[in-house]
Design a protein around this motif. Structure first.
Motif, PDB file in Angstrom:
ATOM      1  N   PRO A 342      40.463  52.239  27.522  1.00 55.56           N
ATOM      2  CA  PRO A 342      40.066  52.583  26.153  1.00 55.56           C
ATOM      3  C   PRO A 342      39.871  54.083  25.944  1.00 55.56           C
ATOM      4  N   GLY A 343      39.433  54.782  26.984  1.00 61.47           N
ATOM      5  CA  GLY A 343      39.329  56.236  26.894  1.00 61.47           C
ATOM      6  C   GLY A 343      40.686  56.901  26.854  1.00 61.47           C
ATOM      7  N   VAL A 344      41.640  56.368  27.623  1.00 60.89           N
ATOM      8  CA  VAL A 344      42.999  56.899  27.607  1.00 60.89           C
ATOM      9  C   VAL A 344      43.603  56.743  26.215  1.00 60.89           C
ATOM     10  N   GLY A 345      43.358  55.592  25.577  1.00 58.72           N
ATOM     11  CA  GLY A 345      43.867  55.391  24.227  1.00 58.72           C
ATOM     12  C   GLY A 345      43.353  56.438  23.259  1.00 58.72           C
ATOM     13  N   GLU A 346      42.063  56.766  23.359  1.00 59.35           N
ATOM     14  CA  GLU A 346      41.495  57.806  22.493  1.00 59.35           C
ATOM     15  C   GLU A 346      42.111  59.171  22.782  1.00 59.35           C
ATOM     16  N   VAL A 347      42.318  59.469  24.057  1.00 62.41           N
ATOM     17  CA  VAL A 347      42.929  60.745  24.447  1.00 62.41           C
ATOM     18  C   VAL A 347      44.345  60.859  23.881  1.00 62.41           C
ATOM     19  N   LEU A 348      45.132  59.803  23.991  1.00 58.62           N
ATOM     20  CA  LEU A 348      46.499  59.829  23.469  1.00 58.62           C
ATOM     21  C   LEU A 348      46.499  60.055  21.960  1.00 58.62           C
ATOM     22  N   ALA A 349      45.581  59.414  21.270  1.00 57.84           N
ATOM     23  CA  ALA A 349      45.499  59.606  19.822  1.00 57.84           C
ATOM     24  C   ALA A 349      45.173  61.060  19.476  1.00 57.84           C
ATOM     25  N   GLU A 350      44.261  61.672  20.234  1.00 59.66           N
ATOM     26  CA  GLU A 350      43.950  63.088  20.007  1.00 59.66           C
ATOM     27  C   GLU A 350      45.157  63.976  20.279  1.00 59.66           C
ATOM     28  N   LEU A 351      45.906  63.668  21.330  1.00 61.27           N
ATOM     29  CA  LEU A 351      47.092  64.470  21.647  1.00 61.27           C
ATOM     30  C   LEU A 351      48.110  64.408  20.516  1.00 61.27           C
ATOM     31  N   VAL A 352      48.303  63.227  19.947  1.00 61.95           N
ATOM     32  CA  VAL A 352      49.246  63.094  18.836  1.00 61.95           C
ATOM     33  C   VAL A 352      48.742  63.861  17.619  1.00 61.95           C
ATOM     34  N   ARG A 353      47.479  63.699  17.296  1.00 63.39           N
ATOM     35  CA  ARG A 353      46.937  64.315  16.079  1.00 63.39           C
ATOM     36  C   ARG A 353      46.752  65.822  16.220  1.00 63.39           C
ATOM     37  N   ASP A 354      46.210  66.253  17.355  1.00 64.00           N
ATOM     38  CA  ASP A 354      45.785  67.646  17.500  1.00 64.00           C
ATOM     39  C   ASP A 354      46.639  68.464  18.452  1.00 64.00           C
ATOM     40  N   GLY A 355      47.447  67.805  19.271  1.00 66.90           N
ATOM     41  CA  GLY A 355      48.193  68.520  20.295  1.00 66.90           C
ATOM     42  C   GLY A 355      47.341  68.890  21.494  1.00 66.90           C
ATOM     43  N   ALA A 356      46.099  68.424  21.522  1.00 66.42           N
ATOM     44  CA  ALA A 356      45.173  68.720  22.616  1.00 66.42           C
ATOM     45  C   ALA A 356      44.108  67.639  22.614  1.00 66.42           C
ATOM     46  N   THR A 357      43.326  67.594  23.706  1.00 65.45           N
ATOM     47  CA  THR A 357      42.236  66.635  23.800  1.00 65.45           C
ATOM     48  C   THR A 357      41.008  67.310  24.385  1.00 65.45           C
ATOM     49  N   SER A 358      39.855  66.798  24.015  1.00 65.29           N
ATOM     50  CA  SER A 358      38.604  67.357  24.531  1.00 65.29           C
ATOM     51  C   SER A 358      38.312  66.903  25.959  1.00 65.29           C
ATOM     52  N   THR A 359      39.071  65.939  26.479  1.00 62.49           N
ATOM     53  CA  THR A 359      38.853  65.411  27.824  1.00 62.49           C
ATOM     54  C   THR A 359      39.830  66.045  28.807  1.00 62.49           C
ATOM     55  N   PRO A 360      39.370  66.588  29.926  1.00 61.22           N
ATOM     56  CA  PRO A 360      40.285  67.216  30.893  1.00 61.22           C
ATOM     57  C   PRO A 360      41.278  66.198  31.465  1.00 61.22           C
ATOM     58  N   ILE A 361      42.574  66.495  31.321  1.00 64.99           N
ATOM     59  CA  ILE A 361      43.604  65.604  31.872  1.00 64.99           C
ATOM     60  C   ILE A 361      44.668  66.378  32.649  1.00 64.99           C
ATOM     61  N   GLU A 362      44.411  67.646  32.946  1.00 59.78           N
ATOM     62  CA  GLU A 362      45.421  68.471  33.617  1.00 59.78           C
ATOM     63  C   GLU A 362      45.864  67.859  34.946  1.00 59.78           C
ATOM     64  N   ALA A 363      44.952  67.221  35.656  1.00 60.11           N
ATOM     65  CA  ALA A 363      45.279  66.647  36.971  1.00 60.11           C
ATOM     66  C   ALA A 363      46.282  65.509  36.875  1.00 60.11           C
ATOM     67  N   PHE A 364      46.503  64.986  35.671  1.00 51.48           N
ATOM     68  CA  PHE A 364      47.358  63.814  35.497  1.00 51.48           C
ATOM     69  C   PHE A 364      48.730  64.160  34.930  1.00 51.48           C
ATOM     70  N   SER A 365      49.046  65.440  34.867  1.00 47.75           N
ATOM     71  CA  SER A 365      50.332  65.862  34.313  1.00 47.75           C
ATOM     72  C   SER A 365      51.490  65.311  35.145  1.00 47.75           C
ATOM     73  N   ILE A 366      52.545  64.910  34.464  1.00 48.94           N
ATOM     74  CA  ILE A 366      53.732  64.434  35.174  1.00 48.94           C
ATOM     75  C   ILE A 366      54.387  65.572  35.952  1.00 48.94           C
ATOM     76  N   GLY A 367      54.061  66.800  35.599  1.00 50.17           N
ATOM     77  CA  GLY A 367      54.627  67.956  36.283  1.00 50.17           C
ATOM     78  C   GLY A 367      54.192  68.092  37.725  1.00 50.17           C
ATOM     79  N   ARG A 368      53.141  67.397  38.131  1.00 51.90           N
ATOM     80  CA  ARG A 368      52.677  67.522  39.516  1.00 51.90           C
ATOM     81  C   ARG A 368      53.665  66.928  40.510  1.00 51.90           C
ATOM     82  N   PHE A 369      54.634  66.162  40.030  1.00 55.65           N
ATOM     83  CA  PHE A 369      55.607  65.550  40.932  1.00 55.65           C
ATOM     84  C   PHE A 369      56.844  66.400  41.144  1.00 55.65           C
ATOM     85  N   GLY A 370      56.867  67.609  40.582  1.00 61.27           N
ATOM     86  CA  GLY A 370      57.995  68.494  40.831  1.00 61.27           C
ATOM     87  C   GLY A 370      58.800  68.777  39.592  1.00 61.27           C
TER      88      GLY A 370
END
Length: 397
Positions: A342-370
């Motif tokens: 449920p927290g992930v759902g709120e984060v995704l909604a913020e990303l769509v609306r604002d282009g950013a989120t108040s919750t740190p998610i940098e560690a989960f970037s798909i870019g960490r795989f190369g």
């Protein structure tokens, strides 16, 4: 008959992440379509163990976990049912001095994150949780954690999204997604075309194919967690139980059934599906009976398994695509997505609306795989079923 939908956001995958994002986005005024190749909540979201725990998560997940922690007591107001959520506490058991040292180190590492962990020694464990048997040295207790019914919660979010005006499209596999000008064109189901400004890829074990279609390979594999449920019993287990280092987890619901897990099922020839192993179910119950004497004569009445995506580092992929504006990923929860969804759902909604989120998610970037791979024309199998099925491991890298 062909038909067309013109919407703001298309969400691929109707599990708990996708349906909670759909509900949050609709509350922000977006028009949303939630698409699933089967039924919403029928895969990992609806067949998991049901643990609602923060304890034991990697430190980088805790801000997100804390955000979700605030949602669970509000379920009835948010989706119309409480989902049998019970704040029972989560007790993590230690079988050895090394396990206890690990629990002690974890407590130190999460200070300041609001978990309020309590370490309990052998004597204290026997005094407070006398129903625990076996050779258990001690434990760590998180009083604010608990458990819920995943079947009710996952479908409950999808039903609430439908009532809010989301186009909930079940039995509607996404057959193609392409970037089209400032948005996306999707082909799905039997003659359905969609135009969307944004796309959320929350397709679970099938999400890697969609990511790869846009040039982003994620090394996800499939796991098949397996659970057993007993007949209704007198009170046997008063808290949600876990084990340091893995092995078994257990909880008892208010009507008396005990849910026990700790084994994996076997994939079928079609790896979208799996079945429990008979020896695995027997092993689960034997282990449980050693730890909880009240289960020694319990009858197991049902066992099941489900399909889940796992990542090598056990952290999910959450965040914007690094190749395609307007695309967002949320998958790879490695058997631990129920509490944070449920927290992930709120984060995704913020990303769509604002282009950013108040919750740190940098560690989960798909870019960490190369580096991104070259993009493909079609998304592949599973939730975006192609006419040419792919094998389960094809999208691992």
């Amino acid at each position: 008959m062909s038909r067309h939908l013109d919407i703001d956001v298309a969400i691929i995958g109707g599990g708990l992440v996708g349906s909670s994002a759909a509900l949050a986005l609709r509350g922000m005024g977006f028009s949303v379509a939630l698409l699933d190749k089967g039924y919403c909540g029928a895969q990992a979201s609806g067949v998991n163990y049901g643990g609602v725990r923060r304890q034991g998560r990697p430190v980088e997940q805790l801000p997100l976990s804390q955000r979700a922690h605030a949602v669970w007591p509000r379920l009835k107001a948010q989706i119309g049912i409480d989902g049998e959520f019970l704040r029972s506490g989560h007790l993590k058991l230690a079988r050895s001095e090394a396990d206890m040292a690990t629990l002690e180190a974890y407590k130190r590492s999460v200070e300041g994150h609001g978990l309020d962990l309590e370490l309990i020694g052998h004597n204290g464990l026997r005094e407070r949780f006398g129903w625990i048997g076996g050779d258990i040295l001690g434990a760590s207790f998180c009083a604010g954690d608990g458990h819920a019914n995943p079947r009710l919660v996952s479908t409950g979010f999808a039903a609430a999204a439908r009532r809010a005006g989301v186009h909930v499209l079940e039995s509607t596999p996404v057959q193609g997604v392409t970037r089209n000008g400032s948005g996306f064109a999707l082909e799905a189901g039997d003659g359905l075309s969609l135009k969307a400004r944004y796309v959320i890829n929350s397709a679970g074990a099938w999400a890697g194919a969609f990511a790869e279609a846009f040039g982003e390979a994620a090394p996800i594999s499939r796991i098949y967690p397996s659970m057993v449920v007993t007949e209704p019993l007198d009170p046997v287990i008063s808290v949600n139980i876990g084990m340091e280092g893995g092995g078994i987890y257990a909880r008892q619901v208010e009507r008396g059934n005990c849910v026990v897990g700790g084994e994996r099922g076997l994939p079928l020839d079609d790896p979208d599906f799996s079945r429990p192993r008979g020896d695995g179910a027997l092993a689960i119950m034997n282990h449980a009976a050693e730890l909880f004497p009240g289960l020694r004569h319990a009858h197991a009445i049902r066992f099941w398994t489900g399909t889940e995506a796992a990542t090598p580092d056990k952290n999910p992929v959450i965040g914007p695509s690094l190749t395609t504006p307007g695309l967002f990923h949320a998958f790879g929860f490695t058997g631990a997505g129920f509490q944070i969804a449920p927290g992930v759902g709120e984060v995704l909604a913020e990303l769509v609306r604002d282009g950013a989120t108040s919750t740190p998610i940098e560690a989960f970037s798909i870019g960490r795989f190369g580096n991104p791979t070259s993009a493909r024309t079609h998304p592949g199998s599973g939730a975006g079923q192609n006419s040419e099925p792919q094998q389960a491991g094809e999208f691992n890298s």
